[in-house]
Design an enzyme around this catalytic site. Sequence first.
Site, mmCIF file in Angstrom:
data_model
loop_
_atom_site.group_PDB
_atom_site.id
_atom_site.type_symbol
_atom_site.label_atom_id
_atom_site.label_comp_id
_atom_site.label_asym_id
_atom_site.label_seq_id
_atom_site.Cartn_x
_atom_site.Cartn_y
_atom_site.Cartn_z
ATOM 1 N N CYS A 2 0.856 -1.179 0.000
ATOM 2 C CA CYS A 2 0.000 0.000 0.000
ATOM 3 C C CYS A 2 0.898 1.236 0.000
ATOM 4 C CB CYS A 2 -0.944 0.116 1.187
ATOM 5 S SG CYS A 2 -2.169 -1.196 1.282
ATOM 6 N N ARG A 27 4.041 -0.591 -4.843
ATOM 7 C CA ARG A 27 3.640 -1.012 -3.495
ATOM 8 C C ARG A 27 2.314 -1.744 -3.472
ATOM 9 N NH1 ARG A 27 6.822 1.937 0.183
ATOM 10 N NH2 ARG A 27 5.459 1.396 1.889
ATOM 11 N N TRP A 76 -2.622 -2.793 -1.616
ATOM 12 C CA TRP A 76 -2.303 -4.230 -1.647
ATOM 13 C C TRP A 76 -3.182 -4.819 -0.558
ATOM 14 C CZ3 TRP A 76 -0.508 -8.048 1.657
ATOM 15 C CH2 TRP A 76 -0.096 -9.235 1.045
ATOM 16 N N ASN A 102 -1.864 2.638 5.389
ATOM 17 C CA ASN A 102 -0.991 1.514 5.055
ATOM 18 C C ASN A 102 -0.649 0.833 6.370
ATOM 19 O OD1 ASN A 102 1.057 -0.223 4.178
ATOM 20 N ND2 ASN A 102 2.607 1.374 4.291
ATOM 21 N N GLY A 103 -0.912 -0.477 6.465
ATOM 22 C CA GLY A 103 -0.635 -1.206 7.711
ATOM 23 C C GLY A 103 -1.795 -2.115 8.046
ATOM 24 N N GLU A 486 16.740 -18.983 -5.827
ATOM 25 C CA GLU A 486 16.411 -17.691 -6.425
ATOM 26 C C GLU A 486 15.809 -17.870 -7.830
ATOM 27 O OE1 GLU A 486 15.916 -14.866 -5.440
ATOM 28 O OE2 GLU A 486 16.110 -13.535 -7.141
ATOM 29 N N LYS A 490 12.102 -16.617 -8.888
ATOM 30 C CA LYS A 490 11.851 -15.700 -10.014
ATOM 31 C C LYS A 490 10.763 -16.285 -10.914
ATOM 32 C CE LYS A 490 13.114 -12.699 -8.951
ATOM 33 N NZ LYS A 490 13.885 -12.402 -7.773
ATOM 34 N N GLU A 493 7.261 -16.218 -9.179
ATOM 35 C CA GLU A 493 6.583 -14.943 -8.949
ATOM 36 C C GLU A 493 6.131 -14.249 -10.227
ATOM 37 O OE1 GLU A 493 10.587 -12.481 -7.528
ATOM 38 O OE2 GLU A 493 8.685 -11.975 -6.640
ATOM 39 N N HIS A 509 16.168 -38.072 -1.763
ATOM 40 C CA HIS A 509 15.499 -38.296 -0.482
ATOM 41 C C HIS A 509 14.003 -38.012 -0.563
ATOM 42 C CE1 HIS A 509 19.284 -39.072 1.451
ATOM 43 N NE2 HIS A 509 19.781 -37.994 0.848
ATOM 44 N N LYS A 608 6.055 -4.748 -4.054
ATOM 45 C CA LYS A 608 7.515 -4.721 -3.944
ATOM 46 C C LYS A 608 7.991 -4.530 -2.504
ATOM 47 C CE LYS A 608 11.647 -3.586 -6.255
ATOM 48 N NZ LYS A 608 12.008 -4.986 -6.442
HETATM 49 O O1 M6R Z 1 12.858 -5.198 0.172
HETATM 50 P P1 M6R Z 1 13.288 -6.550 0.631
HETATM 51 O O2 M6R Z 1 14.557 -7.015 0.011
HETATM 52 O O3 M6R Z 1 13.349 -6.652 2.134
HETATM 53 O O4 M6R Z 1 12.147 -7.519 0.150
HETATM 54 C C1 M6R Z 1 12.156 -8.875 0.474
HETATM 55 C C2 M6R Z 1 11.209 -9.644 -0.401
HETATM 56 O O5 M6R Z 1 9.905 -9.191 -0.241
HETATM 57 C C3 M6R Z 1 11.603 -9.542 -1.877
HETATM 58 O O6 M6R Z 1 12.905 -9.977 -2.099
HETATM 59 C C4 M6R Z 1 10.653 -10.386 -2.753
HETATM 60 O O7 M6R Z 1 10.851 -11.739 -2.466
HETATM 61 C C5 M6R Z 1 10.877 -10.059 -4.230
HETATM 62 N N1 M6R Z 1 9.622 -9.933 -4.882
HETATM 63 C C6 M6R Z 1 11.662 -11.101 -4.929
HETATM 64 O O8 M6R Z 1 11.768 -10.885 -6.283
#
Ligand code: M6R
Length: 613
Positions: A2, A27, A76, A102-103, A486, A490, A493, A509, A608
């Site tokens: 947000c 956001r 959000w 926001n919160g 990672e 990627k 997401e 395993h 983000k």
């Molecule tokens: O701003 P931050 O690095 O603390 O954010 C952490 C995660 O929310 C962030 O890395 C998220 O997993 C990304 N969307 C990954 O691409």
Amino acid sequence: MCGIVGCIGHEKSVAFLLEGLEKLEYRGYDSAGIAVHGGDELKVYKARGKLENLRNLLNGNSSSYSLKAGIGHIRWATHGVPNETNAHPHISSENKVSIVHNGIIENYKELKRELSERGVEFKSQTDTEVIAHLIEDFLNQGHEFCDAIRHALKKLDGAYALGVIFKEDPETLYAARKSAPLIVGVGKNRNFIASDAPAILEHTKRVIYLEDNEIAQIKSSSYKILDLEGNILKKKVETLPWEPVSVSKMGYKHFMLKEIHEQPDVIRQTLFDKLRSTDQPLNLKEVKLTRQQLENLDRIQVIACGTSLHAALVGKYLIEEFTGVPVDVEASSEYIYKRAIVSKNSITIGVSQSGETADTLTAIKQAKAKGSHVLVITNRPDSTMAREADSLLPVNAGFEVSVAATKSYSAQLMAFYLLAIFLAEIKNSLPAERIEEYKKELIQLPQKIEMILSNKEKIHECAIKFHNTRNFIYIARGINFPVALEGALKLKEISYINATGYPAGELKHGPIAMLDETIPVLSVLAPGKVYEKVLSNSEESKARNANMIAVTSEENEHLEQVFDFIINIPYTDEVFSPILTTIPLQLLAYYIAEFLGKDIDQPRNLAKSVTVE
Ligand code: M6R
């Protein structure tokens, strides 16, 4: 998570609010809305989905009294589905108060029950709406505007950044904060509030960082910051360390693709700033520990979320390998509900692109409260985490717009390489010649990334072949295991394909039971300690008919027999391989999502900056 903006004294308040929200769209994008003074009432405009829908709604219908207070919100969703009713701003029953938030208000159910029993009718399913009604309730009891807010805030449990406007007080904008970011922008005859700097940078660089339990009462040419008791506080006006942000894609189809291509320069810039010569010891003056403290350092804990957590896992491997100091890495969301263990000679490192992630912020505050020295690695030197830090190691990747982190991850990796070398030099734990070789190799990396970026055909082909698959497996060992995690993150997401990263030796395993010809297995095969092991784990997968993909710098016939696709990258020492092996995985995820027509820069359900727990 947000975003809120607000202004007072701006002659084009609606245009400002829309532009500000555009800069905060990273956001959240479940809905957008604004509230402004129009005639003798508060006018609220809101639309479900992206900001574009609000723009369309407002087209030709944005009349408001300019110069008066206005607020805006990008959502959000946490409580209540993303629809127009649940969109902010919310307005009180008698239309006297409008707010953006926001919160999360944790005791909202209890407050809602109390207010409902007194006849207040709720329109939305949000936790936020109670705040508007509560403030109005205090107004109706005879409190003046700011006092009504103060009394309402005292009843709230949870986190909030708030923007508030009143029908009867059109010349004032109010704001308040607790555990969610909020800045006040100080302009010339106009002032602003925003969740993040980009929203106001074009208008002012002078800001006041609101702290928890502070309220701002803002007029066009003056402001007061008060505590919850109504005492006026003295606050410093600081200068933002940024230039106005360009939101241009620079000819790329998506910000993610642009940001992937920025990685060589991001690394070059870091090296230019920090590694001026390969035969002199590194001087990380940002680390505010004495030489004695560094020499005695015997344990490090690192806390982070998502992609930053994966960078931290690479960092663990590096620091342990270079210095022998044990490093524990933990997801912030797990750390905060455990007993925090800190010892005299240990430090805590928080890693975060945004510097605002709620879980990581809480975690570093807990570690600090226990007496740990907190070093923060962040891309945002103006963030709340940066301000909490005892030592601040900024990573300078520049603004990252795409929700999927790419260049900030590479920059975080660089921070860990520099930190590991710095510690090794202080602790004398590696031969000087080896350190010098490492520094020389670091300097070669940007060019090697450029070679991968100019040779993307194989990655593209691979994306064409596998974009319709429903499950993907990534395997690796050692320092590349976090790269497998990672790569899988990627893909998940931005393409919504189920993808999992495993340590290659763990396949047998359990996960190997899933394998058949429908599942691609991508092996990260960097020459070094575990190369043969990952290769043999890949052969086990091939024997179960999986479609095999390799990311490797090796070229030989045997590999061609095992793998259906080989994505070649330049050679580097195994310890630096994550910098290179990650790039094809970012691109593979990007191309698959592109073939699937997904909303790459703003994937569904994500934001983000995750500022709620
Ligand atoms: O701003 P931050 O690095 O603390 O954010 C952490 C995660 O929310 C962030 O890395 C998220 O997993 C990304 N969307 C990954 O691409």
